[in-house]
Design an enzyme around this catalytic site. Sequence first.
Site, PDB file in Angstrom:
ATOM      1  N   ASP A  92      51.976 -21.460   8.650  1.00  0.00           N
ATOM      2  CA  ASP A  92      50.516 -20.943   9.304  1.00  0.00           C
ATOM      3  C   ASP A  92      49.734 -21.339   8.257  1.00  0.00           C
ATOM      4  O   ASP A  92      48.375 -21.221   8.720  1.00  0.00           O
ATOM      5  CB  ASP A  92      50.570 -19.367   9.334  1.00  0.00           C
ATOM      6  CG  ASP A  92      50.596 -19.082  10.876  1.00  0.00           C
ATOM      7  OD1 ASP A  92      50.759 -19.833  11.651  1.00  0.00           O
ATOM      8  OD2 ASP A  92      50.301 -17.841  11.163  1.00  0.00           O
ATOM      9  N   ASP A 141      57.207  -6.669  16.514  1.00  0.00           N
ATOM     10  CA  ASP A 141      58.748  -6.825  16.719  1.00  0.00           C
ATOM     11  C   ASP A 141      59.392  -5.570  17.557  1.00  0.00           C
ATOM     12  O   ASP A 141      59.826  -5.615  18.631  1.00  0.00           O
ATOM     13  CB  ASP A 141      59.548  -7.064  15.459  1.00  0.00           C
ATOM     14  CG  ASP A 141      58.970  -6.047  14.315  1.00  0.00           C
ATOM     15  OD1 ASP A 141      58.173  -5.367  14.526  1.00  0.00           O
ATOM     16  OD2 ASP A 141      59.455  -6.297  13.193  1.00  0.00           O
TER      17      ASP A 141
END
Length: 571
Positions: A145, A450
């Site tokens: 990233d 998540d």
Amino acid sequence: MGKEGGGEEALLPLFETKEARFRGAYKVFASTVFVGICLIWVYRLTHIPRAGEQGRWAWIGMFMAELWFGLYWILTQSCRFKVVYNYPFKERLSSRCKDTLPSIDIFLCTADPKKEPPTMVINTILSVMSYNYPPENLSIYLSDDSGSELTFYALLEASSFSKHWIPFCKKFNIQPRSPSAYFAQQIDIQDITYAQELLAIKKLYKEMENRIDSTVEMGEITKEIKDQQKGFSEWNSKVTKQDHQSIVKIMIDGRDKNGVDIYGGRLPMLVYMAREKRPQWPHNFKAGAMNALIRVSSEISNAPFILNLDCDMYANDADTIQEALCFFLDEKRGHEISFVQFPQNYDNITKNDLYACTFSVITNVELAGIDVYGATPYCGTACFHRRESLCGKVYSKDYRKEWNIEDKNNTYKSINELEVASKILASCSFEKETQWGEKMGLIYGCSSEDFVTGLAIQCRGWKSLYYNPNRMAFLGVAPITLNDVLTQQTRWSEGLFQIFLSKYCPFIYGHGKIKLGAQMGYCIYLLWAPCSLPTLYYVIVPPLCLLHGISIFPQEKWSQRMCQRGMSKKS
């Protein structure tokens, strides 16, 4: 019959589930605790000091704190009353699916070469590249990233070193297969051939490690290195961590003549990806990176199963993939399983575990307890996924997929064509006006993406499963300072409590979709943050009341009489 063969073997399950021992004794113990909790509540209610009496509000506060603790304890029993453990039979899988094993895509995410050193990242990469699994069915993707050329360079070095490391691992069947972890342990050398190759491979690794560390310390790639690899042309002075174009580079392709090890054996596919990031576009943190990986991998390899790991969590068992596949490929129950969650374990925790980073009750009891409901939470790493369920497919009872028949539409495309097509999928604008982040992929809008994603998958009808093997499958790095531990715990607690207060609250979002026990099990973790308030009250108020002579706990009449006798004798 005693022997497994032919049709009989095909009927044998690939895994079994057993209830933990001594559950009856625990139920008796829990019942006595529940009675004790109820008696405490009754005592608090029936002995509240009258208005104007000293300690009335302290007493009421104690009752509220104890009421919360009691209700929270009841929530925990949803995961402790019945605990089950799963046991795969990988030998049956090997004999049944020896030549038809499905492909696996492995995702790793990194975001900062300073906080997550490239040498640590490539050790994780090398450990998963070395799995005891057909390399033609294995593809590894690294999402960077930060879009750092330092990470790209480290991956380039790792791709060259893997040509020596992978055959060495498989020749001597070493464990673990992370170079730094393997070299750090005490190695018993008895074979001369092994000793010679060990010294050679260790030398190659140290040389690679020194080159990477010196380059990272320098902060830039030398012109000599850039001239040797055309991939560095993607970087220029305008590329920054928060502002760069999408970059996709296939470092190793088994179809290519360079995609083989030093002995001519095929290597797993290795792909570097840096999704496009622009200041005016939300990037959605790790969830955004994972969704970009899902799309890019669907263009390149499109494996039916996905393993996602943190970049600091290396593979500790070379046979983990086979064990995970036993759950997915079981003829009776495998079709309903969306993901298999492994525990998070660490290799840097001291014997005393000062900051309680092992979460032993959670990993050994609670996650195995919520598995009873088929609703094990997705914990963000060390998890195998079924690609279809992760991409938003709703489960149906008649669902049966031929997992060994895969999409081969991309096999004819060249590396350059795959990279160009993948860059579009990793662009900022691709998700605009789509279901990505809502019904497809990981869900956006929460720092604990998540947990929300796992809950959403289960509410679509899928089941999840928890597996805690005897040999730890993955080992990571736990926080080693109090400040890091508190920062991590705060981030987790805030993100999980945010879920409880949102539309994804299990009692609302999961109503009628998952079992009540599963809803309660989720809330054990979603209510971590508010537990701090009654705990803080219980820590502060009783000592203050004790200092001021205010009684907030029951006193036995016998002890009162003894105190009075002592006072009378002194007088």
